[in-house]
Scaffold this motif. Sequence first.
Motif, PDB file in Angstrom:
ATOM      1  N   LEU A  55       0.826  -1.203   0.000  1.00 15.77           N
ATOM      2  CA  LEU A  55       0.000   0.000   0.000  1.00 15.77           C
ATOM      3  C   LEU A  55       0.866   1.263   0.000  1.00 15.77           C
ATOM      4  O   LEU A  55       1.974   1.258   0.550  1.00 15.77           O
ATOM      5  CB  LEU A  55      -0.916   0.024   1.234  1.00 15.77           C
ATOM      6  CG  LEU A  55      -1.928  -1.113   1.362  1.00 15.77           C
ATOM      7  CD1 LEU A  55      -2.688  -0.991   2.681  1.00 15.77           C
ATOM      8  CD2 LEU A  55      -2.900  -1.105   0.185  1.00 15.77           C
ATOM      9  N   PRO A  56       0.365   2.343  -0.596  1.00 14.17           N
ATOM     10  CA  PRO A  56       1.107   3.614  -0.595  1.00 14.17           C
ATOM     11  C   PRO A  56       0.933   4.350   0.741  1.00 14.17           C
ATOM     12  O   PRO A  56       0.189   5.330   0.841  1.00 14.17           O
ATOM     13  CB  PRO A  56       0.469   4.379  -1.751  1.00 14.17           C
ATOM     14  CG  PRO A  56      -0.939   3.873  -1.810  1.00 14.17           C
ATOM     15  CD  PRO A  56      -0.872   2.417  -1.415  1.00 14.17           C
ATOM     16  N   VAL A  57       1.614   3.878   1.764  1.00 16.00           N
ATOM     17  CA  VAL A  57       1.486   4.485   3.091  1.00 16.00           C
ATOM     18  C   VAL A  57       2.139   5.868   3.073  1.00 16.00           C
ATOM     19  O   VAL A  57       3.315   5.989   2.715  1.00 16.00           O
ATOM     20  CB  VAL A  57       2.150   3.610   4.167  1.00 16.00           C
ATOM     21  CG1 VAL A  57       1.971   4.226   5.551  1.00 16.00           C
ATOM     22  CG2 VAL A  57       1.580   2.198   4.122  1.00 16.00           C
ATOM     23  N   PRO A  58       1.414   6.919   3.446  1.00 17.54           N
ATOM     24  CA  PRO A  58       1.985   8.272   3.423  1.00 17.54           C
ATOM     25  C   PRO A  58       3.205   8.392   4.338  1.00 17.54           C
ATOM     26  O   PRO A  58       3.265   7.759   5.398  1.00 17.54           O
ATOM     27  CB  PRO A  58       0.833   9.153   3.918  1.00 17.54           C
ATOM     28  CG  PRO A  58      -0.399   8.342   3.707  1.00 17.54           C
ATOM     29  CD  PRO A  58       0.013   6.911   3.879  1.00 17.54           C
ATOM     30  N   GLU A  59       4.152   9.221   3.932  1.00 13.54           N
ATOM     31  CA  GLU A  59       5.364   9.395   4.719  1.00 13.54           C
ATOM     32  C   GLU A  59       5.062   9.939   6.107  1.00 13.54           C
ATOM     33  O   GLU A  59       5.704   9.552   7.089  1.00 13.54           O
ATOM     34  CB  GLU A  59       6.320  10.338   3.983  1.00 13.54           C
ATOM     35  CG  GLU A  59       7.663  10.511   4.668  1.00 13.54           C
ATOM     36  CD  GLU A  59       8.462   9.219   4.726  1.00 13.54           C
ATOM     37  OE1 GLU A  59       9.266   9.073   5.671  1.00 13.54           O
ATOM     38  OE2 GLU A  59       8.272   8.354   3.839  1.00 13.54           O
ATOM     39  N   ILE A  60       4.069  10.820   6.200  1.00 14.11           N
ATOM     40  CA  ILE A  60       3.729  11.387   7.498  1.00 14.11           C
ATOM     41  C   ILE A  60       3.220  10.298   8.447  1.00 14.11           C
ATOM     42  O   ILE A  60       3.476  10.335   9.656  1.00 14.11           O
ATOM     43  CB  ILE A  60       2.676  12.514   7.350  1.00 14.11           C
ATOM     44  CG1 ILE A  60       2.402  13.185   8.684  1.00 14.11           C
ATOM     45  CG2 ILE A  60       1.395  11.968   6.747  1.00 14.11           C
ATOM     46  CD1 ILE A  60       3.589  13.881   9.285  1.00 14.11           C
TER      47      ILE A  60
ATOM     48  N   GLN B 265       6.305   8.400   9.694  1.00 15.78           N
ATOM     49  CA  GLN B 265       7.044   9.177  10.682  1.00 15.78           C
ATOM     50  C   GLN B 265       6.314   9.199  12.019  1.00 15.78           C
ATOM     51  O   GLN B 265       6.934   9.069  13.088  1.00 15.78           O
ATOM     52  CB  GLN B 265       7.257  10.599  10.166  1.00 15.78           C
ATOM     53  CG  GLN B 265       8.177  10.689   8.959  1.00 15.78           C
ATOM     54  CD  GLN B 265       8.269  12.103   8.400  1.00 15.78           C
ATOM     55  OE1 GLN B 265       7.603  13.023   8.866  1.00 15.78           O
ATOM     56  NE2 GLN B 265       9.110  12.277   7.390  1.00 15.78           N
ATOM     57  N   THR B 266       4.990   9.345  11.949  1.00 12.78           N
ATOM     58  CA  THR B 266       4.192   9.343  13.177  1.00 12.78           C
ATOM     59  C   THR B 266       4.291   7.996  13.886  1.00 12.78           C
ATOM     60  O   THR B 266       4.450   7.932  15.118  1.00 12.78           O
ATOM     61  CB  THR B 266       2.724   9.666  12.868  1.00 12.78           C
ATOM     62  OG1 THR B 266       2.642  10.946  12.233  1.00 12.78           O
ATOM     63  CG2 THR B 266       1.890   9.675  14.137  1.00 12.78           C
ATOM     64  N   ALA B 267       4.189   6.921  13.110  1.00 18.89           N
ATOM     65  CA  ALA B 267       4.290   5.581  13.691  1.00 18.89           C
ATOM     66  C   ALA B 267       5.655   5.374  14.345  1.00 18.89           C
ATOM     67  O   ALA B 267       5.757   4.746  15.407  1.00 18.89           O
ATOM     68  CB  ALA B 267       4.055   4.526  12.620  1.00 18.89           C
TER      69      ALA B 267
END
Length: 331
Positions: free
Chosen positions: A266-271, A274-276
């Motif tokens: 999946l195209p997991v957003p970079e933000i 980073q949050t994870a």
Amino acid sequence: MRLLPGIAVAAGGLALAYLAHLLLPAVPILTFCVLFGLILGQIPAAKPALDAALKPGLALAARRLLRIGIVLLGLSLSLVDIVDLGAPTLIAVVVVVALTFFGTLALGRLARLPGDQPLLIAAGFSICGISAIGAMSAVTRSKPSDIAVPAALVTLCGSLAIAVLPLLQAPLGFSNLQFGAWAGASVHDVGQVVAVAQTAGASALALAIAVKLTRVILLAPLVAGVGLYRRRTESGGPDAAVAARPPVVPLFVAGFLAAMLARTVLPVPEIALQTASVVQTVLFGLALVALGSSIRIGSLVRTSGRSLLVGLASWVLVAALAWVAVVLTTA
């Protein structure tokens, strides 16, 4: 409400660890978390509260929050990056992990370490430090003291690696890429791998992370294998209650695998990534403060020396095996 006091104390230890890390950036936050928890556990006036009012919240941090952090760790893994390493490197990583695990397990048993310490130290040093210890302890249902000592050892040796390994690149004759592969194959925690490998440049760091994450993937089959072994050997026979058996694959390990697959397909957003990563560090920090506070140095005097020797021996073992693997795969 009974959980809040213990969680608040763990959060206070994490805050102190963050401030200490700002003053000494070379020392990881998680190292300070273990240290502050350990100090708290030795304060005589604090012991009654640790064993009573603070115990529920600290237990939650040491187990459940740690497991949530392991699930989030899966988001740092992409199977595409792992496959790109090539078959020789992947085989070498598996062999190094297997030899380190069983070698450390044998050392721990030879030293007669108590409880599940040999198994937990073996998991922590061979795969991914605190994360592996937490995952394995869910299957072994280990006592807090059996978890805390291996956690302290992998944190100590991982911190030593940050100082020692970069000094060995030139004497060993490693190129930057070889050094990156060695760091990824031998250092315990992902953050510690970054601290070690970044000294050799961006390319070495990228390779180190890929190699390290390959080791992390092996966490799931190792935990499942130990879980299956425990079910067969500790179930008490065919008539034993199924509920009493340890799980083959704990729910959080399945979550770890699901997070890894999500990152891959999946195209997991970079933000989001980073949050994870930040949340994962916070959860691990809370858990380490709690685990550190459960250590009672006085009651561990008889075994702590042996535990330290086993930990140091395992550290040398994984570094030596990783060195051999790098030499053979890059010859």
